[in-house]
Design a protein around this motif. Structure first.
Motif, mmCIF file in Angstrom:
data_model
loop_
_atom_site.group_PDB
_atom_site.id
_atom_site.type_symbol
_atom_site.label_atom_id
_atom_site.label_comp_id
_atom_site.label_asym_id
_atom_site.label_seq_id
_atom_site.Cartn_x
_atom_site.Cartn_y
_atom_site.Cartn_z
ATOM 1 N N SER A 222 7.017 3.446 -1.270
ATOM 2 C CA SER A 222 6.771 4.479 -2.091
ATOM 3 C C SER A 222 6.237 4.274 -3.768
ATOM 4 C CB SER A 222 8.059 5.497 -2.323
ATOM 5 O OG SER A 222 9.144 4.554 -3.019
ATOM 6 N N ILE A 223 6.266 3.020 -3.870
ATOM 7 C CA ILE A 223 5.823 2.606 -5.047
ATOM 8 C C ILE A 223 4.402 1.745 -5.069
ATOM 9 C CG2 ILE A 223 7.940 2.585 -6.493
ATOM 10 C CD1 ILE A 223 7.841 -0.445 -6.284
ATOM 11 N N LEU A 224 4.088 1.649 -3.747
ATOM 12 C CA LEU A 224 2.609 1.065 -3.623
ATOM 13 C C LEU A 224 1.602 2.127 -3.762
ATOM 14 C CD1 LEU A 224 3.355 -0.820 -0.299
ATOM 15 C CD2 LEU A 224 2.795 -2.048 -2.662
ATOM 16 N N PRO A 225 0.504 1.728 -4.337
ATOM 17 C CA PRO A 225 -0.676 2.823 -4.447
ATOM 18 C C PRO A 225 -1.083 3.507 -3.259
ATOM 19 C CG PRO A 225 -1.218 0.689 -5.345
ATOM 20 C CD PRO A 225 -0.220 0.474 -4.721
ATOM 21 N N PRO A 226 -1.397 4.861 -3.327
ATOM 22 C CA PRO A 226 -1.620 5.653 -2.051
ATOM 23 C C PRO A 226 -2.923 4.832 -1.214
ATOM 24 C CG PRO A 226 -1.579 7.055 -3.859
ATOM 25 C CD PRO A 226 -1.516 5.610 -4.522
ATOM 26 N N LEU A 227 -2.689 5.044 0.085
ATOM 27 C CA LEU A 227 -3.796 4.702 0.901
ATOM 28 C C LEU A 227 -5.091 5.012 0.423
ATOM 29 C CD1 LEU A 227 -2.340 4.891 4.442
ATOM 30 C CD2 LEU A 227 -3.123 2.722 3.419
ATOM 31 N N THR A 228 -6.118 4.336 0.526
ATOM 32 C CA THR A 228 -7.292 4.762 0.281
ATOM 33 C C THR A 228 -7.803 5.316 1.452
ATOM 34 O OG1 THR A 228 -8.765 2.910 0.761
ATOM 35 C CG2 THR A 228 -8.136 3.178 -1.470
ATOM 36 N N LEU A 229 -9.154 6.313 1.692
ATOM 37 C CA LEU A 229 -9.405 6.752 2.875
ATOM 38 C C LEU A 229 -9.857 5.545 3.949
ATOM 39 C CD1 LEU A 229 -9.840 9.577 4.104
ATOM 40 C CD2 LEU A 229 -12.035 9.765 3.326
ATOM 41 N N GLN A 230 -10.549 4.846 3.446
ATOM 42 C CA GLN A 230 -10.861 3.453 4.366
ATOM 43 C C GLN A 230 -9.893 2.749 4.753
ATOM 44 O OE1 GLN A 230 -13.900 2.575 5.302
ATOM 45 N NE2 GLN A 230 -13.212 0.863 6.443
ATOM 46 N N GLU A 231 -8.777 2.490 3.881
ATOM 47 C CA GLU A 231 -7.423 2.007 4.132
ATOM 48 C C GLU A 231 -6.878 2.531 5.442
ATOM 49 O OE1 GLU A 231 -6.132 -0.594 0.492
ATOM 50 O OE2 GLU A 231 -5.459 1.471 0.746
ATOM 51 N N ALA A 232 -6.765 3.872 5.285
ATOM 52 C CA ALA A 232 -5.964 4.649 6.377
ATOM 53 C C ALA A 232 -6.854 4.752 7.726
ATOM 54 C CB ALA A 232 -6.340 6.351 5.797
ATOM 55 N N LEU A 233 -8.094 4.763 7.348
ATOM 56 C CA LEU A 233 -9.106 4.495 8.692
ATOM 57 C C LEU A 233 -8.743 3.295 9.671
ATOM 58 C CD1 LEU A 233 -11.248 5.991 10.495
ATOM 59 C CD2 LEU A 233 -12.839 4.683 9.082
ATOM 60 N N GLU A 234 -8.745 2.128 8.817
ATOM 61 C CA GLU A 234 -8.296 0.877 9.218
ATOM 62 C C GLU A 234 -7.127 0.885 9.874
ATOM 63 O OE1 GLU A 234 -8.230 -1.979 6.081
ATOM 64 O OE2 GLU A 234 -10.596 -1.852 5.826
ATOM 65 N N SER A 235 -5.938 1.369 9.429
ATOM 66 C CA SER A 235 -4.526 1.205 9.877
ATOM 67 C C SER A 235 -4.694 2.158 11.220
ATOM 68 C CB SER A 235 -3.511 1.896 8.820
ATOM 69 O OG SER A 235 -3.469 0.690 7.778
ATOM 70 N N THR A 236 -5.133 3.332 10.931
ATOM 71 C CA THR A 236 -5.168 4.281 12.089
ATOM 72 C C THR A 236 -5.762 3.697 13.526
ATOM 73 O OG1 THR A 236 -5.262 6.320 10.481
ATOM 74 C CG2 THR A 236 -5.834 6.713 12.878
ATOM 75 N N LYS A 237 -6.989 3.025 13.201
ATOM 76 C CA LYS A 237 -7.732 2.347 14.400
ATOM 77 C C LYS A 237 -6.578 1.338 15.084
ATOM 78 C CE LYS A 237 -11.742 0.458 14.181
ATOM 79 N NZ LYS A 237 -12.978 -0.109 13.476
ATOM 80 N N ILE A 238 -5.703 0.738 14.256
ATOM 81 C CA ILE A 238 -4.831 -0.118 14.838
ATOM 82 C C ILE A 238 -3.848 0.465 15.770
ATOM 83 C CG2 ILE A 238 -3.095 -2.014 14.369
ATOM 84 C CD1 ILE A 238 -4.884 -2.564 11.850
ATOM 85 N N TYR A 239 -3.283 1.452 14.965
ATOM 86 C CA TYR A 239 -2.116 2.428 15.902
ATOM 87 C C TYR A 239 -2.909 2.857 16.921
ATOM 88 C CZ TYR A 239 1.716 1.793 12.381
ATOM 89 O OH TYR A 239 2.707 1.535 11.839
ATOM 90 N N SER A 240 -4.261 3.403 16.988
ATOM 91 C CA SER A 240 -5.079 3.994 18.028
ATOM 92 C C SER A 240 -4.892 3.032 19.095
ATOM 93 C CB SER A 240 -6.050 4.749 17.534
ATOM 94 O OG SER A 240 -6.738 5.130 18.461
ATOM 95 N N VAL A 241 -5.246 1.906 18.985
ATOM 96 C CA VAL A 241 -5.643 0.834 20.052
ATOM 97 C C VAL A 241 -4.172 0.329 20.662
ATOM 98 C CG1 VAL A 241 -6.053 -1.702 20.463
ATOM 99 C CG2 VAL A 241 -7.684 -0.055 18.878
#
Length: 512
Positions: free
Chosen positions: A236-255
């Motif tokens: 909750s205190i980490l900087p919000p995800l950037t769009l690029q970071e969100a895409l990277e993490s979503t790809k991993i969860y997708s796989v």
């Protein structure tokens, strides 16, 4: 007649286009070639049932299905749909004119229904890159794939829907999602808040420093002191995800097949907390058919290891290289894949088996030498990769019962973001370097310059507190982050003093 449809195979967090060639001719047997696994070989049974229930017929001729390139192993049931469409087109039952424009993936039920697949996001990204007009897949994965623009995504429920699509009987509108709106509407939502925590101001401060500099942290304290509660609030205190970071993490969860049906982009930083019985492979990834492990699922987020000494020694040791390289390489005889693993490690542990060593009120009942033996379950090389060692003490009743409102996560996050901005400016010429914790020894000497007074302070600390030599660079990195939080260009004495205080486990004889 020979017909080609197009699907995809996953390779790490990326995708590779597979051509499904279907030939229907003289003979009477079915063949699937091109290095298929058992799930792909069994597809013809599902395909035959789905075709028949959809009102069409399975050709009673020789059917040869080739999955090209033939030297790459094809795994899973997601090839059912392109094989079925290929058979129908090759036998002249549906129009094959538009097949080359679309990538098709999906598992078939016996009744012709479509089941979800893994890896829809990297597949659609690859399809767009190769210029396909659209992507046809199960409806359950449609929102996930629709976040990629400039390609039409069609979510289908049954094989009949796909047949109607290519027969021009029914052509639905492609699913459209405003990716940026969907992402930014949720990016600041937090479930856990530091405002709910009474007391423990020194621990909150340590976690703020860890968040600002990307430092790994270990919390040592008795049971019930709040270690787990505090760790869960770190995202909750980490900087919000950037769009690029969100895409990277979503790809991993997708796989990994871990995205919910209603999900598109991940909007919150991942927080993974595996149980201490986890295996080596489950933590770092791999297996007979390699898939991402917990450290990759924690990419751009937090990996929390509760009761650290209870984890198997081998499990902890396999994390050492990923902690340094921020990626993990899974190698097999015929291939090798890389999974990203840029995570913050947060660990917690009791100071001894009974949990009350150094407790202000309760007495430790552990035998002599037991405390040191317990702490030694965590190896020196692993502790060397943890910058902050924080002692957690129980909250007293007056703090626990206080009605005063604690500082919110939002206020702390604002300070963390300001410190991160300074680091981005500092490291903008260094590709792949974003935080103070990632600096190597040479950079520490350049970036973390201190005067003679500061050097004398560290020297005295190392002598009087018996700090190990490995603590030196860690102290300087943490001091640089503390200075960033204070918007100071130089590392001052108070910054060094605070950083020295976060090296508890480096003190010789700490455990008696």
């Amino acid at each position: 007649m020979l017909v080609k449809t197009f699907g995809s195979a996953l390779c790490g967090v990326d995708a590779l286009t597979i051509t499904i060639e279907v030939s229907v001719g003289g003979g009477s047997k079915y063949y699937v070639v091109g290095l298929p696994d058992n799930a792909v070989k069994e597809s013809l049974f599902r395909v035959e049932s789905a075709i028949r229930i959809s009102g069409f017929h399975m050709p009673r001729q020789k059917i040869l299905v080739n999955l090209a390139p033939a030297d790459i192993r094809k795994e899973g049931s997601a090839y059912d749909l392109p094989i079925a469409i290929g058979i129908l087109a090759a036998s002249g039952q549906i129009n094959a004119d538009e097949l080359a424009d679309y990538m098709i993936m999906g598992e078939l039920s016996l009744d012709g229904g479509l089941q979800s697949i893994a890896g829809a996001l990297p597949i659609v990204i690859q399809a767009r890159k190769e210029g396909y007009k659209g992507f046809i897949l199960p409806k359950q994965n449609a929102r996930e794939a629709a976040i990629v623009n400039n390609i039409d995504v069609f979510g289908m429920e049954t094989l009949s829907d796909v047949i109607n699509f290519f027969s021009h009987k029914e052509k639905p509108e492609p699913l459209k999602i405003d990716t940026r709106k969907a992402f930014f509407d949720e990016v600041n939502d937090v479930e856990q808040d530091f405002a709910d925590v009474r007391g423990q101001e020194n621990i909150k401060r340590a976690l703020e420093i860890a968040a600002a500099g990307g430092h790994n942290v270990i919390l040592i304290g008795p049971p019930g002191a709040g270690k787990t509660m505090l760790a869960k609030r770190l995202p909750s205190i980490l900087p919000p995800l950037t769009l690029q970071e969100a895409l990277e993490s979503t790809k991993i969860y997708s796989v990994a097949g871990k995205l919910a049906v209603s999900s598109s982009l991940l909007a919150e930083r991942p927080f993974r907390a595996p149980h201490h019985t986890i295996s080596d492979v489950a933590l770092v990834g791999g297996g007979a058919h390699p898939s991402p492990g917990e450290i990759s699922l924690a990419h751009n987020g937090v990996l929390f290891l509760d009761e650290l000494p209870e984890f198997k020694r081998t499990v902890l040791e396999v994390m050492r290289q990923p902690l340094e390289d921020r990626k993990v390489n899974i190698s097999r005889a015929k291939f090798s894949v890389d999974y990203p693993a840029n995570f913050m490690l947060v660990a917690s542990m009791n100071p001894c088996p009974c949990g009350f060593f150094n407790h202000p009120e309760k007495e430790c009942i552990c035998a002599p030498g037991v405390v040191q033996k317990y702490l030694s379950k965590v190896s020196g090389p692993l502790l060397d990769r943890i910058d902050l060692h924080v002692e957690v003490t129980p909250v007293n009743f007056s703090e626990l019962s206080s009605s005063a409102k604690a500082e919110s996560s939002k206020a702390i996050r604002e300070r963390v973001i300001k410190a991160k901005v300074l680091q981005h400016q500092r490291f903008k010429v260094h590709e792949g370097l974003y935080a103070n914790a990632q600096m190597n020894s040479a950079m520490v000497r350049n970036v973390c310059e201190i005067d003679e007074t500061g050097k004398n302070l560290i020297k005295q600390a190392m002598e009087k507190l018996s700090l190990s030599a490995r603590a030196y660079d860690r102290i300087l990195k943490v001091a640089r982050t503390i200075a960033d939080l204070a918007s100071s260009e130089t590392i001052e004495m108070e910054h060094l003093a605070e950083a020295i205080n976060y090296r508890s486990l480096d003190r010789e004889n700490w455990a008696g």
